[in-house]
Design an enzyme around this catalytic site. Structure first.
Site, PDB file in Angstrom:
ATOM      1  N   SER A  11      -8.695  -8.416   2.128  1.00  0.00           N
ATOM      2  CA  SER A  11      -7.626  -7.482   2.524  1.00  0.00           C
ATOM      3  C   SER A  11      -6.426  -7.482   1.580  1.00  0.00           C
ATOM      4  O   SER A  11      -5.635  -6.536   1.609  1.00  0.00           O
ATOM      5  CB  SER A  11      -7.148  -7.796   3.944  1.00  0.00           C
ATOM      6  OG  SER A  11      -6.471  -9.039   3.985  1.00  0.00           O
ATOM      7  N   LYS A  48      -0.407 -11.064   4.778  1.00  0.00           N
ATOM      8  CA  LYS A  48      -0.184  -9.649   4.476  1.00  0.00           C
ATOM      9  C   LYS A  48       1.147  -9.515   3.737  1.00  0.00           C
ATOM     10  O   LYS A  48       1.918 -10.466   3.612  1.00  0.00           O
ATOM     11  CB  LYS A  48      -0.137  -8.799   5.753  1.00  0.00           C
ATOM     12  CG  LYS A  48      -1.336  -8.929   6.684  1.00  0.00           C
ATOM     13  CD  LYS A  48      -2.598  -8.340   6.108  1.00  0.00           C
ATOM     14  CE  LYS A  48      -3.765  -8.482   7.073  1.00  0.00           C
ATOM     15  NZ  LYS A  48      -5.051  -8.051   6.481  1.00  0.00           N
TER      16      LYS A  48
END
Length: 277
Positions: free
Chosen positions: A93, A166
């Site tokens: 990701s 993230k």
């Protein structure tokens, strides 16, 4: 007494108990055995002082090693708790900034002592349900106990069991939207050119328009089309926002594999024109 009398051998002093013609005392008793029959330093049936010294040295060495090991564990735990903590990247990701199985160090000074900034890559505990769809292979028995201990003291990287990583796009109060006419994300009305997005990706394949609540963050992955981030967790606790209290650190360095080792810097220029909310 004449001079001849003084030179007679029988008049010479003798050791107590000696008699004429007696052999040397040392030739009568075995080596190391005293005349009294008591064992001496090297007698049979009694430990030699050298063995006792060696035993004391072994115990002393063992104690020193024990102290060093305990001190190293304590220092490692303190470093993990207050300075930096290792993490392993569990997915794709964050490509190409981070790839699967990269090892990173996260600074524990954030957010305890330092502020979080837009563009920071943060490690955070799952706010609830973000990882539910990702199967986890659980260890058992002694393997699990060993892994838990090594993770606790900071030697083994923390895996994806309860943490995610993230990039921060929106801070508390920020108005974050997508997409403008060029397909870009905007923060507080200013479109940003995200240089860190994986080549070939687009800022977002879905539209969104959110205001970040107080005490929370809006986060996205750099590999936008392969990232379960704030956009896809609006039905979970926190409505897709990450509580700042869940942040355990900011990624500051890639340390493994060695050919990818480098410092991680905030792309400040991307957000430099973004006004405060």
């Amino acid at each position: 007494m004449t001079s001849n009398d003084a030179e007679r051998p029988d008049d010479q002093p003798r050791p107590s108990g000696a008699f004429p013609g007696a052999p040397d005392v040392e030739s009568v008793f075995p080596e190391g055995q005293a005349p009294s029959g008591e064992p001496g330093d090297g007698s049979a049936g009694a430990p030699a002082p050298g063995a006792a010294v060696r035993t004391r040295r072994r115990w002393s060495f063992a104690r020193e090693v024990g102290v060093i090991v305990v001190a190293a564990l304590v220092i490692s735990f303190l470093i993990k708790t207050f300075v930096v903590q290792p993490f392993v990247i569990p997915s794709e990701s964050m490509e190409n900034t981070l790839i699967k199985d990269d090892r990173v160090l996260a600074s524990r000074f954030v957010p305890r002592f330092l502020d979080i900034h837009r563009g920071d890559v943060v490690v955070f505990k799952d706010p609830g349900g973000w990882l539910a769809s990702q199967p986890q292979q659980e260890s058992t028995g002694l393997v699990k106990a060993g892994e838990t201990f090594l993770t606790f003291i900071g030697i083994r990287p923390v895996d994806a069991g309860e943490h995610l990583i993230k990039r921060v796009i929106g801070l508390p109060g920020d108005h974050v939207t997508c997409c403008d006419a060029q397909g870009r994300v905007s923060v507080n009305g200013v479109a940003i050119d995200e240089t860190y997005i994986k080549p070939g990706s687009i800022p977002s394949e879905i539209e969104f328009d959110v205001v970040v609540p107080e005490g929370s963050l809006f986060v996205l992955g750099d590999n936008r089309q392969n990232s379960g981030d704030s956009r896809y967790n609006t039905d979970k606790p926190g409505n897709g926002f990450v509580p700042i209290d869940n942040v355990v650190g900011t990624a500051v360095a890639k340390v493994w594999p060695l050919d990818r080792a480098s410092l991680m810097r905030n792309p400040g220029s991307v957000f430099e024109d973004v006004p405060e909310p």
